[in-house]
Design an enzyme around this catalytic site. Structure first.
Site, PDB file in Angstrom:
ATOM      1  N   HIS A  98     -26.484 -17.407 -12.691  1.00 42.31           N
ATOM      2  CA  HIS A  98     -26.739 -16.082 -13.260  1.00 42.31           C
ATOM      3  C   HIS A  98     -26.322 -14.985 -12.285  1.00 42.31           C
ATOM      4  O   HIS A  98     -26.088 -15.260 -11.100  1.00 42.31           O
ATOM      5  CB  HIS A  98     -28.223 -15.920 -13.619  1.00 42.31           C
ATOM      6  N   LYS A 111     -30.789 -11.123 -11.320  1.00 40.70           N
ATOM      7  CA  LYS A 111     -31.830 -11.893 -11.990  1.00 40.70           C
ATOM      8  C   LYS A 111     -32.958 -12.199 -11.012  1.00 40.70           C
ATOM      9  O   LYS A 111     -32.729 -12.653  -9.895  1.00 40.70           O
ATOM     10  CB  LYS A 111     -31.267 -13.194 -12.567  1.00 40.70           C
TER      11      LYS A 111
END
Length: 282
Positions: free
Chosen positions: A155, A159
């Site tokens: 990600h 995040k």
């Protein structure tokens, strides 16, 4: 017309939700809420989302706005979700929850709240990911314990939770088959040979990656990889939109994206390759 309050409306997912929901003829956005101190308070929701003014002002006064909504769509942080659950039960509002990193206490609170109001909760609203969850479980059944399992997720560098909620759901799918397996989150040092009854989970963070999940089944002389890559956050918002329309007709209860998409029966008594996997009744 479904009246929707979008919480966390200035975040990465929040602004995408505003765009996608505003375009739908069956949806009316009646509020956009954020945490206290957010620099966008007082601005127009649509303007911040990049679609121009839509006549809805961003506010941190959630209780005042929630009264106007039929459904609350929440992609924010666990602390905010925790507060929204209270407002939803107080004013009998339906909830679509996409917030990840939820604690056991908050999950228990969601289950309790679902006895009064309708809730769709999922760590990932992508149609593809939710099909993947079922496929991974079936493949684990067919391949058996001769194949080691590793889960890798990637990600963007903003995040906050790790591993991702989706990676944990994929792990849950595997663990439904390999119930007594231990889980290791990353590896370091001289650990010796890999234990047979182990599932590795690794998280990578960097750049602007929307989301990638890879479940690897590693055997001798062969490897199967089941991969999902998200290139746009719209895939999650469109799933949340489907969840909103699904839950609008429900009075109470806790639902997942499997309910929204009808995936509980997708593979029932269906053959996978050469093997017929017995259906699993939940």
């Amino acid at each position: 017309m479904i009246k929707v309050l979008i919480n966390g409306c200035t975040g990465r997912m929040g602004t995408t939700n505003v765009k996608v929901f505003y375009e739908d003829k069956d949806i009316q956005i009646v509020g956009g809420t954020v945490e206290s101190g957010n620099p966008f308070i007082g601005r127009d929701v649509g303007e911040v989302a990049g679609i121009g003014k839509i006549g809805i002002t961003i506010t941190d006064d959630i209780e005042n706005v929630v009264k106007e909504a039929d459904v609350i769509v929440d992609f924010s942080v666990p602390q905010a979700t925790n507060i929204l659950i209270d407002y939803a039960t107080k004013y009998n509002k339906k909830l679509v929850i996409g917030t990840t990193g939820l604690s056991k206490e908050i999950m228990d609170k969601i289950v309790s709240a679902s006895e009064k109001v309708a809730i769709v909760q999922s760590p990932n609203f992508s149609v593809g990911v939710n099909v993947m969850l079922d496929i991974v479980k079936r493949v684990a059944q067919v391949l058996g314990e001769e194949f080691d399992v590793e889960i890798l997720e990637i990600h963007h560098n903003k995040k906050k939770d790790s591993p991702s909620g989706t990676a944990l759901k994929l792990l849950e799918s595997v663990k439904e088959v390999r119930k007594d397996y231990n889980v290791i989150y990353g590896r370091e040092g001289i650990l010796g040979e890999r234990p047979k009854k182990e599932i590795g989970v690794l998280a990578i963070r960097g750049g602007d990656v929307v989301g990638e999940h890879n479940v690897m089944f590693l055997g001798y002389g062969e490897r199967i990889e089941i991969i999902h890559k998200a290139s746009s956050r719209e895939t999650f918002s469109r799933g949340a939109l489907r969840a909103t329309k699904f839950i609008f007709s429900k009075e109470k209860g806790l639902y997942s994206m499997k309910d929204v998409l009808g995936l509980w029966f997708l593979f029932k008594n269906k053959p996978i390759g050469f093997a017929r996997v017995p259906s699993i009744v939940f």
